[in-house]
Design a protein around this motif. Structure first.
Motif, short mmCIF file in Angstrom:
data_model
loop_
_atom_site.label_atom_id
_atom_site.label_comp_id
_atom_site.label_asym_id
_atom_site.label_seq_id
_atom_site.Cartn_x
_atom_site.Cartn_y
_atom_site.Cartn_z
N ARG A 71 53.05 36.43 81.85
CA ARG A 71 52.43 36.96 80.65
C ARG A 71 53.47 37.89 80.00
N ASP A 72 54.32 37.34 79.17
CA ASP A 72 55.43 38.10 78.59
C ASP A 72 55.20 38.32 77.09
N LEU A 73 55.54 39.51 76.65
CA LEU A 73 55.46 39.85 75.23
C LEU A 73 56.77 40.49 74.80
N TYR A 74 57.34 39.97 73.71
CA TYR A 74 58.51 40.56 73.06
C TYR A 74 58.15 40.76 71.60
N GLU A 75 58.41 41.95 71.05
CA GLU A 75 58.13 42.16 69.64
C GLU A 75 59.12 43.15 69.04
N SER A 76 59.38 42.93 67.75
CA SER A 76 60.32 43.78 67.02
C SER A 76 59.74 44.05 65.64
N TYR A 77 59.88 45.31 65.19
CA TYR A 77 59.42 45.72 63.86
C TYR A 77 60.67 45.92 63.01
N VAL A 78 60.78 45.13 61.93
CA VAL A 78 62.04 45.05 61.19
C VAL A 78 61.83 45.22 59.70
N ASN A 79 62.93 45.48 58.99
CA ASN A 79 62.94 45.43 57.53
C ASN A 79 62.70 43.98 57.11
N PRO A 80 61.74 43.69 56.22
CA PRO A 80 61.42 42.31 55.87
C PRO A 80 62.57 41.55 55.20
N ASN A 81 63.49 42.27 54.56
CA ASN A 81 64.59 41.62 53.85
C ASN A 81 65.83 41.42 54.71
N SER A 82 66.24 42.46 55.40
CA SER A 82 67.47 42.39 56.19
C SER A 82 67.22 42.05 57.66
N ALA A 124 55.00 34.47 75.89
CA ALA A 124 55.14 33.35 76.83
C ALA A 124 54.03 33.46 77.85
N THR A 125 53.24 32.38 78.00
CA THR A 125 52.08 32.38 78.89
C THR A 125 52.03 31.08 79.67
N THR A 126 52.03 31.17 81.01
CA THR A 126 51.90 29.96 81.80
C THR A 126 50.52 29.35 81.61
N TYR A 127 50.46 28.02 81.65
CA TYR A 127 49.17 27.33 81.64
C TYR A 127 48.40 27.73 82.90
N SER A 128 47.08 27.81 82.81
CA SER A 128 46.25 28.37 83.88
C SER A 128 46.47 27.68 85.22
N LYS A 129 46.74 26.37 85.21
CA LYS A 129 46.91 25.66 86.49
C LYS A 129 48.17 26.08 87.24
N TRP A 130 49.09 26.77 86.53
CA TRP A 130 50.32 27.22 87.19
C TRP A 130 50.28 28.70 87.52
N ASP A 131 49.21 29.41 87.15
CA ASP A 131 49.16 30.85 87.36
C ASP A 131 49.24 31.24 88.84
N TYR A 136 55.06 26.47 70.92
CA TYR A 136 55.94 25.59 71.68
C TYR A 136 55.39 25.33 73.08
N THR A 137 55.80 24.21 73.65
CA THR A 137 55.59 23.92 75.06
C THR A 137 56.90 24.17 75.80
N ALA A 138 56.85 24.96 76.86
CA ALA A 138 58.03 25.22 77.69
C ALA A 138 57.93 24.37 78.94
N SER A 139 58.99 23.62 79.22
CA SER A 139 59.02 22.72 80.38
C SER A 139 60.18 23.08 81.30
N TYR A 140 60.02 22.76 82.57
CA TYR A 140 61.06 23.04 83.56
C TYR A 140 61.22 21.82 84.45
N ASP A 186 55.57 20.46 82.08
CA ASP A 186 55.11 21.47 81.13
C ASP A 186 54.46 22.63 81.89
N LEU A 187 55.04 23.83 81.75
CA LEU A 187 54.56 24.98 82.52
C LEU A 187 53.91 26.07 81.68
N ALA A 188 54.35 26.22 80.42
CA ALA A 188 53.89 27.39 79.67
C ALA A 188 53.85 27.11 78.18
N GLU A 189 53.17 27.99 77.47
CA GLU A 189 53.15 27.97 76.01
C GLU A 189 53.87 29.19 75.49
N VAL A 190 54.71 28.98 74.49
CA VAL A 190 55.43 30.08 73.83
C VAL A 190 54.99 30.11 72.37
#
Length: 251
Positions: free
Chosen positions: A81-92, A68-75, A31-35, A43-47
């Motif tokens: 530099r954000d990371l969210y992750e979850s390890y889940v049961n594949p079915n539920s 979520a990572t800002t494009y280099s020209k906005w750094d 995705y492109t994130a815009s503000y 357009d400020l970042a890529e998600v």
């Protein structure tokens, strides 16, 4: 900018016990994130949102990852530099482990959760840049999830027969606090996207304690139900998320 991505992640499930038929092991959504800056949508970042299989000694899990990572020209203006992750049961999609690792304008924070659904508790570890750690165990409700597993859960439900105005209160654990919010189904709408014209389910998000709407999300009205567009209101302005590409879809 960060709150745009965060609100996007808050758009979550209308019920809590469906089985996953929409999300596979090798999906990637970009995705492109815009503000809105001074009246101009910029357009400020890529998600990116990715899924991968993880084999443990006891079970095969599904890793849900959002970056979520800002494009280099906005750094230099405000680097993200954000990371969210979850390890889940594949079915539920019930979560077992959750990790949030953020770098926002020089502010660093890492939060890890280990879920124990039997005891309705979560062991949390917060780590800052200095290496300082704080460990706490918090109690949760039966259906409480982390923000990432909750986001993906919405895509596992049959939305075809919902009436506009149908809503659901849900609970997520964020920064060691249970947050209640309301998701409302608004109906269907066809919109143009970078991956073609899509008929979508339109959903709004608001506070469970008020009628304030803070975001709207469009999910494709097909078996994959991928988010293709989002609009958000935050205290300092408005923002959008637009899909750029989608690969590895299950259906």
């Amino acid at each position: 900018m960060t709150r745009i991505a965060l609100l996007f992640l808050f758009l979550v499930s209308l019920t809590l016990h469906a089985q996953n038929t929409a999300i596979g092991f090798n999906e990637k959504l970009t995705y492109t994130a815009s503000y809105n800056m001074s009246g101009i949508l910029t357009d400020l970042a890529e998600v990116t949102m990715e899924t991968t299989p993880v084999q443990t000694s006891k079970a095969k899990l599904l890793r849900l990852k959002c970056k979520a990572t800002t494009y280099s020209k906005w750094d230099n203006f405000f680097k993200i530099r954000d990371l969210y992750e979850s390890y889940v049961n594949p079915n539920s999609l019930r979560p077992y482990l959750y990790n949030r690792d953020i770098n926002e304008g020089g502010y660093h924070k890492n939060m890890k959760y280990t879920f124990s659904h039997k005891t309705k508790t979560v062991k949390t570890v917060q780590t800052k840049k200095s290496g300082w750690q704080e460990k706490k165990t918090v109690s949760i409700g039966t259906d409480t999830k982390d923000i990432i597993s909750t986001l993906y859960t919405i895509r596992t439900f049959d939305l075809t027969n919902l009436s506009p105005g149908t809503s659901k209160i849900f609970t997520i654990l964020f920064d060691r606090e249970e947050i209640k919010a309301k998701v409302t189904y608004l109906g269907k709408e066809t919109i143009p996207t970078a991956i073609g014209s899509k008929t979508c389910y339109k959903i709004s998000l608001g506070s469970a304690s008020s009628n304030t709407v803070t975001g709207t999300l469009w999910l494709t009205a097909d078996e994959n139900k991928i988010p293709v567009y989002g609009k958000f209101k935050i205290p300092v302005g408005t923002g959008e998320l637009k899909i750029k590409s989608a690969s590895g879809l299950k259906n």
